[in-house]
Design a protein around this motif. Structure first.
Motif, PDB file in Angstrom:
ATOM      1  N   LEU A  28      27.988 -16.910  15.067  1.00  0.00           N
ATOM      2  CA  LEU A  28      27.339 -17.691  16.118  1.00  0.00           C
ATOM      3  C   LEU A  28      27.590 -19.169  15.868  1.00  0.00           C
ATOM      4  CD1 LEU A  28      25.453 -17.810  18.587  1.00  0.00           C
ATOM      5  CD2 LEU A  28      23.510 -17.833  16.993  1.00  0.00           C
ATOM      6  N   ASP A  29      28.094 -19.876  16.877  1.00  0.00           N
ATOM      7  CA  ASP A  29      28.344 -21.309  16.759  1.00  0.00           C
ATOM      8  C   ASP A  29      27.166 -22.077  17.347  1.00  0.00           C
ATOM      9  OD1 ASP A  29      29.395 -24.043  17.157  1.00  0.00           O
ATOM     10  OD2 ASP A  29      31.301 -23.141  16.554  1.00  0.00           O
ATOM     11  N   LEU A  30      26.554 -22.929  16.520  1.00  0.00           N
ATOM     12  CA  LEU A  30      25.382 -23.704  16.933  1.00  0.00           C
ATOM     13  C   LEU A  30      25.763 -25.137  17.279  1.00  0.00           C
ATOM     14  CD1 LEU A  30      22.873 -22.446  14.199  1.00  0.00           C
ATOM     15  CD2 LEU A  30      23.153 -21.600  16.529  1.00  0.00           C
ATOM     16  N   GLY A  31      26.983 -25.332  17.766  1.00  0.00           N
ATOM     17  CA  GLY A  31      27.513 -26.660  18.036  1.00  0.00           C
ATOM     18  C   GLY A  31      26.604 -27.601  18.806  1.00  0.00           C
ATOM     19  N   PRO A  32      25.935 -27.155  19.876  1.00  0.00           N
ATOM     20  CA  PRO A  32      25.086 -28.075  20.653  1.00  0.00           C
ATOM     21  C   PRO A  32      23.842 -28.547  19.900  1.00  0.00           C
ATOM     22  CG  PRO A  32      25.756 -26.187  21.977  1.00  0.00           C
ATOM     23  CD  PRO A  32      26.120 -25.871  20.559  1.00  0.00           C
ATOM     24  N   LEU A  33      23.467 -27.891  18.806  1.00  0.00           N
ATOM     25  CA  LEU A  33      22.265 -28.272  18.071  1.00  0.00           C
ATOM     26  C   LEU A  33      22.585 -29.319  17.013  1.00  0.00           C
ATOM     27  CD1 LEU A  33      20.644 -24.743  17.601  1.00  0.00           C
ATOM     28  CD2 LEU A  33      20.450 -26.334  19.523  1.00  0.00           C
ATOM     29  N   GLU A  34      21.560 -30.029  16.545  1.00  0.00           N
ATOM     30  CA  GLU A  34      21.740 -31.119  15.595  1.00  0.00           C
ATOM     31  C   GLU A  34      22.176 -30.584  14.232  1.00  0.00           C
ATOM     32  OE1 GLU A  34      22.211 -34.798  14.340  1.00  0.00           O
ATOM     33  OE2 GLU A  34      21.515 -34.338  16.378  1.00  0.00           O
ATOM     34  N   LYS A  35      23.379 -30.968  13.837  1.00  0.00           N
ATOM     35  CA  LYS A  35      23.987 -30.437  12.611  1.00  0.00           C
ATOM     36  C   LYS A  35      23.160 -30.734  11.369  1.00  0.00           C
ATOM     37  CE  LYS A  35      28.155 -31.131   9.809  1.00  0.00           C
ATOM     38  NZ  LYS A  35      29.442 -31.843   9.748  1.00  0.00           N
TER      39      LYS A  35
ATOM     40  N   THR B 130      23.458  -9.020  10.974  1.00  0.00           N
ATOM     41  CA  THR B 130      23.417 -10.274  10.224  1.00  0.00           C
ATOM     42  C   THR B 130      24.350 -11.273  10.908  1.00  0.00           C
ATOM     43  OG1 THR B 130      25.181  -9.522   8.737  1.00  0.00           O
ATOM     44  CG2 THR B 130      22.911  -9.124   8.049  1.00  0.00           C
ATOM     45  N   PHE B 131      24.084 -12.569  10.674  1.00  0.00           N
ATOM     46  CA  PHE B 131      24.780 -13.616  11.408  1.00  0.00           C
ATOM     47  C   PHE B 131      25.386 -14.644  10.458  1.00  0.00           C
ATOM     48  CE2 PHE B 131      21.871 -11.681  14.300  1.00  0.00           C
ATOM     49  CZ  PHE B 131      22.500 -11.731  15.546  1.00  0.00           C
ATOM     50  N   TYR B 132      26.659 -14.950  10.719  1.00  0.00           N
ATOM     51  CA  TYR B 132      27.338 -16.047  10.042  1.00  0.00           C
ATOM     52  C   TYR B 132      27.286 -17.245  10.989  1.00  0.00           C
ATOM     53  CZ  TYR B 132      29.270 -12.577   6.812  1.00  0.00           C
ATOM     54  OH  TYR B 132      29.417 -11.586   5.870  1.00  0.00           O
ATOM     55  N   LEU B 133      26.885 -18.396  10.481  1.00  0.00           N
ATOM     56  CA  LEU B 133      26.699 -19.560  11.336  1.00  0.00           C
ATOM     57  C   LEU B 133      27.883 -20.514  11.270  1.00  0.00           C
ATOM     58  CD1 LEU B 133      22.929 -20.422  10.805  1.00  0.00           C
ATOM     59  CD2 LEU B 133      23.993 -18.861  12.447  1.00  0.00           C
ATOM     60  N   PHE B 134      28.184 -21.123  12.416  1.00  0.00           N
ATOM     61  CA  PHE B 134      29.211 -22.152  12.534  1.00  0.00           C
ATOM     62  C   PHE B 134      28.630 -23.321  13.321  1.00  0.00           C
ATOM     63  CE2 PHE B 134      31.595 -18.459  11.494  1.00  0.00           C
ATOM     64  CZ  PHE B 134      32.830 -18.866  10.991  1.00  0.00           C
ATOM     65  N   HIS B 135      29.229 -24.495  13.132  1.00  0.00           N
ATOM     66  CA  HIS B 135      28.866 -25.654  13.941  1.00  0.00           C
ATOM     67  C   HIS B 135      30.162 -26.333  14.367  1.00  0.00           C
ATOM     68  CE1 HIS B 135      27.269 -29.570  15.149  1.00  0.00           C
ATOM     69  NE2 HIS B 135      26.098 -28.954  15.279  1.00  0.00           N
ATOM     70  N   ASN B 136      30.481 -26.248  15.645  1.00  0.00           N
ATOM     71  CA  ASN B 136      31.766 -26.738  16.143  1.00  0.00           C
ATOM     72  C   ASN B 136      32.916 -26.181  15.313  1.00  0.00           C
ATOM     73  OD1 ASN B 136      30.614 -28.211  18.242  1.00  0.00           O
ATOM     74  ND2 ASN B 136      30.304 -30.006  16.935  1.00  0.00           N
TER      75      ASN B 136
END
Length: 341
Positions: A108-115, A48-54
């Motif tokens: 998982l950090d999705l920083g490069p994707l549109e928040k 399972t994945f916990y998501l982050f953005h920056n």
């Protein structure tokens, strides 16, 4: 009667062994995931994945509660496909633990994707970690803190300090390697003491200019190279409030992600009541003062939003229960009330 006691003892021992064995199996499984890339890569297909953005965690608000959603591997893959990203993105994740049933957990950090698009797609929001730690369930706070610290470490250690060449993380994210120099880098924590000072009937709390209005907490400071915990405590109390520690004792420890990954080592100290005049270091603190038991008890009940007065001033309030400073203050209150009883 002896037979009854023996039966109870055997049952208790059996329960303890089973619990202990579960923990040992879990820790050994996690160690295998950290050391074996292929095994960890396979675990990413069922974890399972916990998501982050920056570095801001993803939360969902349900009623008045904030939940930390965990996306399954299949859902994670579908989400990435909607952004025209391949599932290779998943290899950017870092291992942060596993359940008792050996379901691996990744961040998982999705920083490069549109928040905003992600938030709309998954019906939630990326929230500053300082706020998130104090609104999510207590069991989720340590996981978010450790996940952000590990993601931050990887972001700041992409190059070798000796050769300047790029470093490569292993699949689990438990280390980075510079293949040019052969140096292996491991995530580290900085030891920090957090100290509640008492003169026997009062406790000392302080605030820095960067704190939210009205918030007071225990003194804290980083350990210097070569110092032990006791030396750091004595030095910090002397530097910040000009008091000399007479005795000290350890309380507990806590990982804390600010300003970077820290190990908070919580202690109580006692100073002489006859030598308790505060001589504050204004370069480090904005205010430091003694609090009596009644004022501490009232402050523990007070929430930040209710501390502002009509004249614009703020009544004192203290860190919430997820912070180890809160535990120190509560321990002091318990000690004082037991003496008065």
């Amino acid at each position: 009667m002896a037979a009854i006691y023996q039966a109870v003892y055997r049952r208790a021992s059996s329960l303890f062994c089973r619990s202990h064995s579960t923990y040992v199996r879990k820790m050994r499984y996690l160690n295998e995931l950290k050391e074996e890339d292929n095994l960890c890569r396979q675990a990413q297909t069922s974890g399972t994945f916990y998501l982050f953005h920056n570095l801001s965690p993803f939360l969902q608000k349900v009623g008045k509660k904030y939940l930390v959603p965990q996306l399954g591997a299949a859902e994670m893959k579908r989400t990435l496909e909607k952004f025209k990203e391949t599932e290779q993105w998943i290899e950017k994740s870092v291992l942060i633990g596993c359940s008792d049933e050996h379901v691996p957990r990744f961040a998982l950090d999705l920083g490069p994707l549109e928040k905003s698009v992600i938030e709309s797609e998954l019906e939630g929001s990326f929230t500053d970690l300082r706020k998130a730690l104090f609104v999510v369930d207590e069991k989720d706070s340590p996981l978010l803190a450790s996940a952000q610290s590990l993601l931050r470490w990887h972001d700041s250690h992409q190059y070798c300090s000796k050769t300047g060449q790029p470093t490569q993380k292993n699949v689990a994210g438990s280390k980075r390697v510079c293949h040019a120099s052969g140096i292996t880098y491991y995530p580290q924590m900085s030891p920090v003491v957090i100290t509640l000072v008492s003169d026997g009937t009062r406790c000392l709390l302080a605030r820095q200019p960067s704190f939210p209005q009205g918030m007071f907490t225990a003194l804290s400071g980083f350990c210097d190279v070569g110092e032990n915990v006791e030396e750091t405590v004595r030095r910090e109390v002397a530097e910040e409030v000009g008091l000399e520690v007479e005795s000290l004792w350890y309380s507990a420890s806590q990982h804390w992600p600010f300003p970077s990954s820290c190990l908070m080592i919580a202690c109580h100290v006692l100073v002489r009541a006859q030598q308790a005049e505060i001589r504050m270091n204004s370069l480090e603190l904005e205010e430091a003062r003694w609090f009596g038991l009644e004022e501490i008890v009232e402050g523990l009940k007070r929430e930040p939003r209710s501390s502002k007065q009509e004249d614009g001033s703020f009544l004192p309030w203290f860190p919430p229960k997820q912070a180890i400073a809160h535990q120190l203050i509560c321990e002091w209150v318990k000690c004082q009330t037991s003496w008065l009883a």
